[in-house]
Design an enzyme around this catalytic site. Structure first.
Site, PDB file in Angstrom:
ATOM      1  N   CYS A   2       0.847  -1.184   0.000  1.00 29.78           N
ATOM      2  CA  CYS A   2       0.000   0.000   0.000  1.00 29.78           C
ATOM      3  C   CYS A   2       0.889   1.243   0.000  1.00 29.78           C
ATOM      4  O   CYS A   2       1.875   1.309   0.729  1.00 29.78           O
ATOM      5  CB  CYS A   2      -0.959   0.102   1.174  1.00 29.78           C
ATOM      6  SG  CYS A   2      -2.133  -1.251   1.262  1.00 29.78           S
ATOM      7  N   ARG A  27       3.991  -0.476  -4.680  1.00 32.61           N
ATOM      8  CA  ARG A  27       3.631  -0.961  -3.347  1.00 32.61           C
ATOM      9  C   ARG A  27       2.293  -1.690  -3.326  1.00 32.61           C
ATOM     10  O   ARG A  27       1.867  -2.199  -2.290  1.00 32.61           O
ATOM     11  CB  ARG A  27       3.580   0.209  -2.355  1.00 32.61           C
ATOM     12  CG  ARG A  27       4.880   0.961  -2.250  1.00 32.61           C
ATOM     13  CD  ARG A  27       4.745   2.127  -1.314  1.00 32.61           C
ATOM     14  NE  ARG A  27       4.574   1.691   0.051  1.00 32.61           N
ATOM     15  CZ  ARG A  27       5.560   1.449   0.897  1.00 32.61           C
ATOM     16  NH1 ARG A  27       6.798   1.612   0.510  1.00 32.61           N
ATOM     17  NH2 ARG A  27       5.319   1.063   2.117  1.00 32.61           N
ATOM     18  N   TRP A  74      -2.672  -2.713  -1.721  1.00 36.99           N
ATOM     19  CA  TRP A  74      -2.398  -4.147  -1.849  1.00 36.99           C
ATOM     20  C   TRP A  74      -3.298  -4.794  -0.803  1.00 36.99           C
ATOM     21  O   TRP A  74      -3.109  -4.593   0.393  1.00 36.99           O
ATOM     22  CB  TRP A  74      -0.922  -4.432  -1.570  1.00 36.99           C
ATOM     23  CG  TRP A  74      -0.533  -5.848  -1.829  1.00 36.99           C
ATOM     24  CD1 TRP A  74      -0.136  -6.389  -3.026  1.00 36.99           C
ATOM     25  CD2 TRP A  74      -0.487  -6.915  -0.881  1.00 36.99           C
ATOM     26  NE1 TRP A  74       0.147  -7.719  -2.871  1.00 36.99           N
ATOM     27  CE2 TRP A  74      -0.060  -8.076  -1.570  1.00 36.99           C
ATOM     28  CE3 TRP A  74      -0.772  -7.028   0.476  1.00 36.99           C
ATOM     29  CZ2 TRP A  74       0.090  -9.309  -0.942  1.00 36.99           C
ATOM     30  CZ3 TRP A  74      -0.626  -8.256   1.098  1.00 36.99           C
ATOM     31  CH2 TRP A  74      -0.198  -9.375   0.385  1.00 36.99           C
ATOM     32  N   ASN A 100      -1.764   2.285   5.629  1.00 36.79           N
ATOM     33  CA  ASN A 100      -0.859   1.226   5.172  1.00 36.79           C
ATOM     34  C   ASN A 100      -0.490   0.416   6.407  1.00 36.79           C
ATOM     35  O   ASN A 100       0.062   0.963   7.360  1.00 36.79           O
ATOM     36  CB  ASN A 100       0.371   1.873   4.524  1.00 36.79           C
ATOM     37  CG  ASN A 100       1.540   0.913   4.350  1.00 36.79           C
ATOM     38  OD1 ASN A 100       2.687   1.312   4.399  1.00 36.79           O
ATOM     39  ND2 ASN A 100       1.270  -0.354   4.156  1.00 36.79           N
ATOM     40  N   GLY A 101      -0.825  -0.880   6.381  1.00 36.20           N
ATOM     41  CA  GLY A 101      -0.516  -1.726   7.538  1.00 36.20           C
ATOM     42  C   GLY A 101      -1.680  -2.643   7.841  1.00 36.20           C
ATOM     43  O   GLY A 101      -2.563  -2.836   6.997  1.00 36.20           O
ATOM     44  N   GLU A 485      17.126 -17.775  -7.464  1.00 37.13           N
ATOM     45  CA  GLU A 485      16.742 -16.425  -7.864  1.00 37.13           C
ATOM     46  C   GLU A 485      16.208 -16.429  -9.311  1.00 37.13           C
ATOM     47  O   GLU A 485      15.242 -15.735  -9.617  1.00 37.13           O
ATOM     48  CB  GLU A 485      17.953 -15.484  -7.712  1.00 37.13           C
ATOM     49  CG  GLU A 485      17.755 -14.062  -8.164  1.00 37.13           C
ATOM     50  CD  GLU A 485      16.654 -13.298  -7.438  1.00 37.13           C
ATOM     51  OE1 GLU A 485      16.105 -13.805  -6.441  1.00 37.13           O
ATOM     52  OE2 GLU A 485      16.307 -12.202  -7.900  1.00 37.13           O
ATOM     53  N   LYS A 489      12.513 -15.144 -10.278  1.00 37.88           N
ATOM     54  CA  LYS A 489      12.280 -14.077 -11.265  1.00 37.88           C
ATOM     55  C   LYS A 489      11.263 -14.540 -12.295  1.00 37.88           C
ATOM     56  O   LYS A 489      10.350 -13.799 -12.653  1.00 37.88           O
ATOM     57  CB  LYS A 489      13.581 -13.672 -11.993  1.00 37.88           C
ATOM     58  CG  LYS A 489      14.562 -12.846 -11.228  1.00 37.88           C
ATOM     59  CD  LYS A 489      14.194 -11.394 -11.068  1.00 37.88           C
ATOM     60  CE  LYS A 489      13.387 -11.129  -9.837  1.00 37.88           C
ATOM     61  NZ  LYS A 489      14.030 -11.129  -8.553  1.00 37.88           N
ATOM     62  N   GLU A 492       7.719 -14.701 -10.854  1.00 36.68           N
ATOM     63  CA  GLU A 492       7.168 -13.370 -10.569  1.00 36.68           C
ATOM     64  C   GLU A 492       6.671 -12.676 -11.832  1.00 36.68           C
ATOM     65  O   GLU A 492       5.635 -12.023 -11.836  1.00 36.68           O
ATOM     66  CB  GLU A 492       8.254 -12.469  -9.952  1.00 36.68           C
ATOM     67  CG  GLU A 492       8.596 -12.770  -8.528  1.00 36.68           C
ATOM     68  CD  GLU A 492       9.710 -11.855  -8.019  1.00 36.68           C
ATOM     69  OE1 GLU A 492       9.486 -11.201  -7.002  1.00 36.68           O
ATOM     70  OE2 GLU A 492      10.791 -11.782  -8.638  1.00 36.68           O
ATOM     71  N   HIS A 508      16.698 -36.280  -6.278  1.00 34.29           N
ATOM     72  CA  HIS A 508      15.802 -36.747  -5.217  1.00 34.29           C
ATOM     73  C   HIS A 508      14.384 -36.232  -5.398  1.00 34.29           C
ATOM     74  O   HIS A 508      13.682 -36.004  -4.429  1.00 34.29           O
ATOM     75  CB  HIS A 508      16.369 -36.344  -3.853  1.00 34.29           C
ATOM     76  CG  HIS A 508      17.728 -36.897  -3.620  1.00 34.29           C
ATOM     77  ND1 HIS A 508      17.941 -38.210  -3.279  1.00 34.29           N
ATOM     78  CD2 HIS A 508      18.958 -36.343  -3.738  1.00 34.29           C
ATOM     79  CE1 HIS A 508      19.255 -38.432  -3.180  1.00 34.29           C
ATOM     80  NE2 HIS A 508      19.878 -37.301  -3.462  1.00 34.29           N
ATOM     81  N   LYS A 607       6.062  -4.496  -3.831  1.00 35.29           N
ATOM     82  CA  LYS A 607       7.499  -4.412  -3.644  1.00 35.29           C
ATOM     83  C   LYS A 607       7.909  -4.301  -2.183  1.00 35.29           C
ATOM     84  O   LYS A 607       8.862  -4.905  -1.745  1.00 35.29           O
ATOM     85  CB  LYS A 607       8.035  -3.210  -4.412  1.00 35.29           C
ATOM     86  CG  LYS A 607       9.530  -3.189  -4.406  1.00 35.29           C
ATOM     87  CD  LYS A 607      10.081  -2.496  -5.598  1.00 35.29           C
ATOM     88  CE  LYS A 607      11.561  -2.716  -5.700  1.00 35.29           C
ATOM     89  NZ  LYS A 607      11.929  -4.095  -6.020  1.00 35.29           N
TER      90      LYS A 607
HETATM   91  C1  G6P Z   1       8.913  -8.495  -1.993  1.00 37.96           C
HETATM   92  C2  G6P Z   1       9.504  -8.013  -3.300  1.00 37.96           C
HETATM   93  C3  G6P Z   1      10.829  -8.722  -3.563  1.00 37.96           C
HETATM   94  C4  G6P Z   1      11.767  -8.542  -2.388  1.00 37.96           C
HETATM   95  C5  G6P Z   1      11.130  -8.964  -1.070  1.00 37.96           C
HETATM   96  C6  G6P Z   1      11.965  -8.541   0.120  1.00 37.96           C
HETATM   97  O1  G6P Z   1       8.528  -9.818  -2.112  1.00 37.96           O
HETATM   98  O2  G6P Z   1       8.610  -8.240  -4.369  1.00 37.96           O
HETATM   99  O3  G6P Z   1      11.425  -8.199  -4.737  1.00 37.96           O
HETATM  100  O4  G6P Z   1      12.916  -9.295  -2.607  1.00 37.96           O
HETATM  101  O5  G6P Z   1       9.852  -8.335  -0.922  1.00 37.96           O
HETATM  102  O6  G6P Z   1      12.003  -7.144   0.174  1.00 37.96           O
HETATM  103  P1  G6P Z   1      13.174  -6.295   0.791  1.00 37.96           P
HETATM  104  O7  G6P Z   1      12.778  -4.871   0.514  1.00 37.96           O
HETATM  105  O8  G6P Z   1      13.205  -6.602   2.251  1.00 37.96           O
HETATM  106  O9  G6P Z   1      14.435  -6.669   0.110  1.00 37.96           O
END
Ligand code: G6P
Length: 612
Positions: A2, A27, A74, A100-101, A485, A489, A492, A508, A607
């Site tokens: 948010c 956000r 969000w 937000n929260g 990673e 990616k 996502e 396994h 994010k």
């Molecule tokens: C969310 C974002 C990711 C990020 C993660 C941790 O899931 O979409 O891209 O890696 O949060 O966020 P931070 O700001 O703590 O790295």
């Protein structure tokens, strides 16, 4: 999670708030809304979907105002819909609030309010809070500020809230606990936002509001108080971000821009710290703690998402260089399983945003038990940075694309520096190895620039495999977290199911999935695990899997087996992930774009995850 924006001053507020919401859309983008105050009272407009939909909805409407609050959501409580969108209004329609929260005890408060006759129009915790404040205001016959203070003493959870009051049109009231709030201080105007990106265009002077503070904001006055109603002196800081850093600068997407910024952002993260010619390494932020770090019994890295993957690589680096046991924990798990942690332990919290709620809570818990807390984060002045005893910023600049890219490689660079610095302090590294790794880091951004030249080739590979239903990503050692990673990616951005696995562990379980339709991405650069990975590639080929291999330039063996080969420059295995992750980022990006998705705002994600 948010985004909130607000403005009070002489300018037209709506365009400022709307632009701010677009900047904060990373956000959350389930819905957006604004509340405006002008001569004809309080007006609230809100719409399910992205900010652009709210903008369309408001085209042609009277949005003149010098006071406005806005929100991009969000969803937590209540599905994304017009009625669950913020701002929420009080029962009498005179107050509007953005939040937000999460208000964790909202259900109990709601029951109390329902008994008193309150009627709710949404399913949100936020609407409960604004009704609760209104209830206190009416039953105690007090002003809004006093009612807010009483209400917040009963609230359990995390919040940043901003309120407008039709009866006090020249004042905004805001409060924070656990979620971020920045106030931009202009000449006869104030800007409020979840981060500095909506503010930087207008003023560089900002105040980061602390937990349990209440801000009373007029056009030309900012009063900060703590929850006990004592005045606090606002600490005005100067931002050092430029507007260009938060705009796309000719790229189709922020994600692509951020991938291509990496030579610079890695360089910036090393600059002033590493001097390979002189053989020196300075990390001002941990200088005073270097000796304690070298004596640490144990290092625990806490993080979420992509930052957790950076932590996994750091585990290998730090154990190798410093011979200190390292554990890497999902912050959300660490916090809630009553971990054994205390004096002598060092926690490294890794976070791009510096606001991830789980990471923050994990740090707080470890700090209370006597551990030393180091923060590695990207956002200056963020909550994680402020909660840490010491730390080192990554200098990746604002990361807007929801899928993290440049923050990850900057984290790897900085974590590597921390490993080297502690090893130097501890005497666990030879001078020769130390110098070699300084040299390797010194040239890494140039090698990233070379790797980025593979963009067109990777786009062609993306086109070939974009219709696959699943992907497997495999790697060993330092490249195992790179495989994780890569898979993250792809999930996502392209919504293709992908799994990352240690290449050997694949036998396994995941090997059962291998057939001629399964693309398997091997991160197989030349390192101590190389021969073993070659065997794993053969195991996949024997089962007709399609192999896409990321290898070191000049590799003679793997290209003869793989279906597609991506060659990256040679580098020491400790720093190689900084290079081998680049093809992962580009592959996911191109597949996402080729499938027609909004890669900067993937569905359901946000994010900055400010809820636990
Ligand atoms: C969310 C974002 C990711 C990020 C993660 C941790 O899931 O979409 O891209 O890696 O949060 O966020 P931070 O700001 O703590 O790295």
């Amino acid at each position: 999670m948010c985004g909130i924006v607000a403005y009070i001053g002489q300018r037209e507020a709506y365009p400022i708030v709307l632009k701010g919401l677009k900047r904060l859309e990373y956000r959350g983008y389930d819905s957006a809304g604004v509340a405006l105050l002008n001569g004809s009272g309080l007006k609230v407009f809100k719409k399910k979907g992205k900010v652009a939909e709210l903008e369309d909805h408001l085209t042609g409407k009277d949005v003149r105002s010098h006071v406005a609050i806005g929100h991009t959501r969000w969803a937590t409580h209540g599905e994304p819909s017009d009625r669950n969108s913020h701002p929420h209004a009080s029962g009498n329609g005179k107050l509007a609030m953005i939040h937000n929260g999460i208000i964790e005890n909202y259900s109990q408060l709601k029951q109390e309010l329902l008994k008193k006759g309150h009627v709710f129009k949404s399913d949100t915790d936020t609407e409960v809070l604004i009704h609760f404040i209104e209830e206190i205001q009416q039953s105690n016959q007090c002003g809004l500020e006093e009612a807010l203070r009483i209400a917040l003493k009963r609230v359990v959870g995390a919040y940043v809230i901003v309120l407008v009051d039709e009866d006090n049109p020249d004042t905004l009231i805001a409060a924070r606990k656990g979620s971020p709030l920045v106030i931009g201080v202009g000449k006869g105007e104030h800007f409020l936002a979840s981060d500095a990106s909506p503010i930087v265009e207008y003023t560089k002077e900002v105040v980061f509001v602390n937990d349990y503070e209440i801000a009373i904001i007029k056009a030309d006055e900012l009063i900060l108080k703590n929850i006990s109603n004592e005045r606090q002196t606002p600490y005005i800081q100067k931002l050092d971000i430029e507007l260009a850093a938060i705009e796309k600068g000719g790229y189709d997407h922020f994600m692509l821009k951020e991938i291509f910024e990496q030579p610079q952002t890695i360089f910036d993260s090393l600059r002033g710290r590493l001097d390979a010619k002189k053989g020196t390494l300075t990390l001002g932020g941990i200088r005073e703690h270097a000796a304690l770090l070298a004596q640490a019994k144990r290092i625990i890295i806490v993080a979420c998402g992509t930052s957790w993957h950076a932590g996994l690589i750091a585990e290998y680096v730090i154990e190798e260089l410093c011979r200190i046991p390292v554990e890497v924990e999902y912050a959300s798990e660490f916090r809630y399983r009553n971990p054994v942690v205390g004096e002598g332990d060092v926690i490294i919290a890794v976070s791009q945003s510096g606001e991830t709620a789980d990471t923050l809570v994990a740090m707080e818990a470890a700090k209370e038990k006597g551990a030393i807390i180091l923060g590695v984060c990207n956002v200056v002045g963020s909550s994680i940075a402020r909660l840490s005893h010491a730390g080192a910023y990554t200098h990746a600049g604002p990361e807007i694309g929801v899928a993290s890219t440049k923050a990850f490689t900057a984290q790897l660079a900085v974590l590597c520096l921390i490993g080297l610095r502690v090893a130097q302090e501890k005497g666990s590294i030879t001078q020769q190895r130390f110098q070699h790794l300084l040299d390797e880091l010194d040239t890494i951004s140039e090698k990233v620039a070379v790797t980025l030249k593979l963009n067109d080739q990777i786009k062609t590979i993306a086109d070939k495999y974009k219709d696959a239903r699943d992907f497997l990503y495999l790697g060993r050692g330092y490249n195992f977290p790179v495989a994780l990673e890569g898979a993250l990616k792809l999930k996502e951005i392209s919504y293709i199911h992908a799994e990352g696995y240690p290449a050997a562990e694949m036998k396994h379980g995941p090997i059962a999935l291998v057939d001629e339709n399964l693309p398997v991405v091997f991160v197989a650069t030349h390192d101590s695990y190389y021969e073993k990975v070659v065997s794993n590639i053969q195991e996949i080929k024997a089962r007709k899997g399609k192999v896409i291999a990321v290898v070191t330039e000049g590799d003679q063996t793997i290209p003869a087996m793989a279906d597609d080969v991506i060659e990256v420059p040679a580098a020491d295995e400790l720093v190689a992930p900084i290079l081998s992750v680049i093809p992962m980022q580009l592959l996911a990006y191109h597949i996402g774009v080729l499938k027609g998705f909004d890669v900067d705002k993937p569905r359901n994600l946000a994010k900055s995850v400010t809820v636990e």
